[in-house]
Every structure is written in structure tokens, then in C-alpha cells.
Write a protein that holds these residues in place. Structure first.
Motif, short mmCIF file in Angstrom:
data_model
loop_
_atom_site.label_atom_id
_atom_site.label_comp_id
_atom_site.label_asym_id
_atom_site.label_seq_id
_atom_site.Cartn_x
_atom_site.Cartn_y
_atom_site.Cartn_z
N HIS A 188 73.82 19.41 36.16
CA HIS A 188 75.38 19.98 36.54
C HIS A 188 74.84 21.13 35.06
CE1 HIS A 188 74.01 16.50 33.65
NE2 HIS A 188 74.64 17.48 32.43
N SER A 189 75.77 22.29 35.46
CA SER A 189 76.18 23.24 34.42
C SER A 189 76.95 23.04 33.52
CB SER A 189 76.15 24.37 35.22
OG SER A 189 74.57 24.20 36.41
N TYR A 190 77.05 23.93 32.42
CA TYR A 190 77.86 24.01 31.16
C TYR A 190 77.46 25.43 30.76
CZ TYR A 190 76.22 19.55 29.93
OH TYR A 190 76.27 18.09 29.86
N VAL A 191 79.43 26.07 30.69
CA VAL A 191 79.47 27.35 30.95
C VAL A 191 79.85 27.66 28.95
CG1 VAL A 191 80.90 29.68 31.31
CG2 VAL A 191 80.01 27.87 33.51
N ALA A 192 79.23 28.43 28.29
CA ALA A 192 79.88 28.59 27.11
C ALA A 192 79.31 30.30 26.74
CB ALA A 192 79.15 27.55 25.57
N ASP B 171 78.61 33.84 26.57
CA ASP B 171 77.50 34.29 27.65
C ASP B 171 77.21 33.44 28.11
OD1 ASP B 171 79.63 36.50 27.72
OD2 ASP B 171 78.71 37.91 26.15
N LYS B 172 76.31 32.01 28.32
CA LYS B 172 75.44 31.73 28.76
C LYS B 172 75.99 30.45 29.53
CE LYS B 172 72.46 33.07 25.27
NZ LYS B 172 71.43 33.38 25.24
N ILE B 173 74.83 30.17 30.54
CA ILE B 173 74.98 28.83 31.18
C ILE B 173 73.97 28.16 31.01
CG2 ILE B 173 75.08 28.12 34.00
CD1 ILE B 173 76.86 31.03 34.49
N TYR B 174 74.34 26.97 30.68
CA TYR B 174 73.16 25.34 30.14
C TYR B 174 73.37 25.15 31.94
CZ TYR B 174 73.58 27.78 25.93
OH TYR B 174 73.43 28.90 25.11
N CYS B 175 72.10 24.97 32.51
CA CYS B 175 72.11 23.74 33.19
C CYS B 175 70.78 23.22 33.02
CB CYS B 175 71.55 24.09 34.29
SG CYS B 175 72.25 25.72 34.80
N VAL B 176 71.17 21.55 34.27
CA VAL B 176 70.26 20.42 33.90
C VAL B 176 69.99 19.96 34.75
CG1 VAL B 176 69.67 17.91 33.52
CG2 VAL B 176 71.48 19.66 31.60
N HIS B 177 68.41 20.34 35.47
CA HIS B 177 67.64 20.37 37.08
C HIS B 177 66.49 19.34 36.69
CE1 HIS B 177 68.68 24.34 38.32
NE2 HIS B 177 70.00 23.88 38.01
N GLU B 178 66.40 18.62 37.87
CA GLU B 178 65.07 17.69 38.50
C GLU B 178 64.64 17.94 38.83
OE1 GLU B 178 67.12 13.58 36.70
OE2 GLU B 178 67.15 14.03 38.77
N THR B 179 62.79 18.51 38.55
CA THR B 179 61.90 18.90 39.98
C THR B 179 60.73 18.46 39.07
OG1 THR B 179 61.12 20.52 41.53
CG2 THR B 179 62.27 21.23 39.01
N ASP B 180 59.04 18.61 39.95
CA ASP B 180 58.34 18.29 39.38
C ASP B 180 57.87 19.70 38.22
OD1 ASP B 180 58.22 15.58 40.83
OD2 ASP B 180 57.43 16.69 42.38
N ASP B 181 58.26 20.70 38.67
CA ASP B 181 57.11 21.94 37.88
C ASP B 181 58.32 22.87 37.17
OD1 ASP B 181 56.98 23.78 39.73
OD2 ASP B 181 55.84 21.81 40.35
N VAL B 182 57.94 23.04 35.66
CA VAL B 182 59.18 24.78 35.92
C VAL B 182 59.11 26.09 36.95
CG1 VAL B 182 57.45 25.76 33.97
CG2 VAL B 182 59.43 25.76 33.88
N GLU B 183 58.20 25.70 37.36
CA GLU B 183 56.93 26.76 38.55
C GLU B 183 59.13 26.97 39.36
OE1 GLU B 183 55.93 29.82 37.73
OE2 GLU B 183 54.96 28.85 36.49
N THR B 184 58.97 25.63 40.38
CA THR B 184 60.07 25.17 41.12
C THR B 184 60.85 26.11 40.35
OG1 THR B 184 58.39 24.01 41.41
CG2 THR B 184 60.79 23.49 42.43
N VAL B 185 61.43 25.60 39.28
CA VAL B 185 62.77 26.47 38.47
C VAL B 185 62.66 27.33 38.15
CG1 VAL B 185 63.83 26.02 36.48
CG2 VAL B 185 62.88 23.70 37.06
#
Length: 91
Positions: free
Chosen positions: A43-47, A49-63
């Protein structure tokens, strides 16, 4: 999989319309489908001028690759190491 908190600066984010958010969601979903690895956008939150997202994956490079392919800015992407709330005081 790790869970990541992602911060994105999107000027005017709080003024995005439902249609614009839907378009962003469609684009993100297409990118996720094309990554070829385990990846879940929670999911993501808008606040402001920012969007904060929560993602699941194996590593930051994939993000970061998700951001590159989708044209989404990634100001910060950090693994979430703990989640707590008011109920934590009771444990």
C-alpha cells in the motif's frame, strides 16, 4: 522477503485525483508483473508532496529497479526492521 518503506517526492501529490492515482497504480502493477521476481506492493500513503510506499521483495536493488522502470522517484528505500503501535505497550 524483506519489507521496505519507500519515500517518493512528488510535487503536488496531495492534489492527485482518483484517476491519476489509478493510472499510477496501473503503471506500478505492470512494472511489478514485468520484474520477474517476487515483489508485492502492499500500500501507499499520500501526505503533502510525498508518497510513502510499503513493498515486499528480496533486496533494495529490486525496489530501485521498480522505480526506474515505472518512472517513480525513490528518495529513500529502507528495510522495515520493526513494527509497533499502542498495543506494544501491553506486551
Amino acid at each position: 522477503m524483506a519489507t521496505f518503506l519507500i519515500e517518493r517526492t512528488v510535487p503536488g501529490a496531495s492534489q492527485l485525483t482518483a484517476a491519476q492515482l489509478r493510472d499510477i497504480s496501473c503503471n506500478s502493477n505492470k512494472v511489478v508483473d514485468g520484474l520477474g521476481v517476487a515483489y508485492t506492493w502492499k500500500h501507499s500513503y499520500v501526505a503533502g508532496d510525498k508518497i510513502y510506499c510499503v513493498h515486499e521483495t528480496d533486496d533494495v536493488e529490486t525496489v530501485l529497479e521498480h522505480g526506474r522502470r515505472g518512472g517513480f522517484p525513490v528518495d529513500m528505500a529502507n528495510p522495515i526492521v520493526a513494527v509497533f503501535g499502542p498495543e506494544t505497550a501491553d506486551s
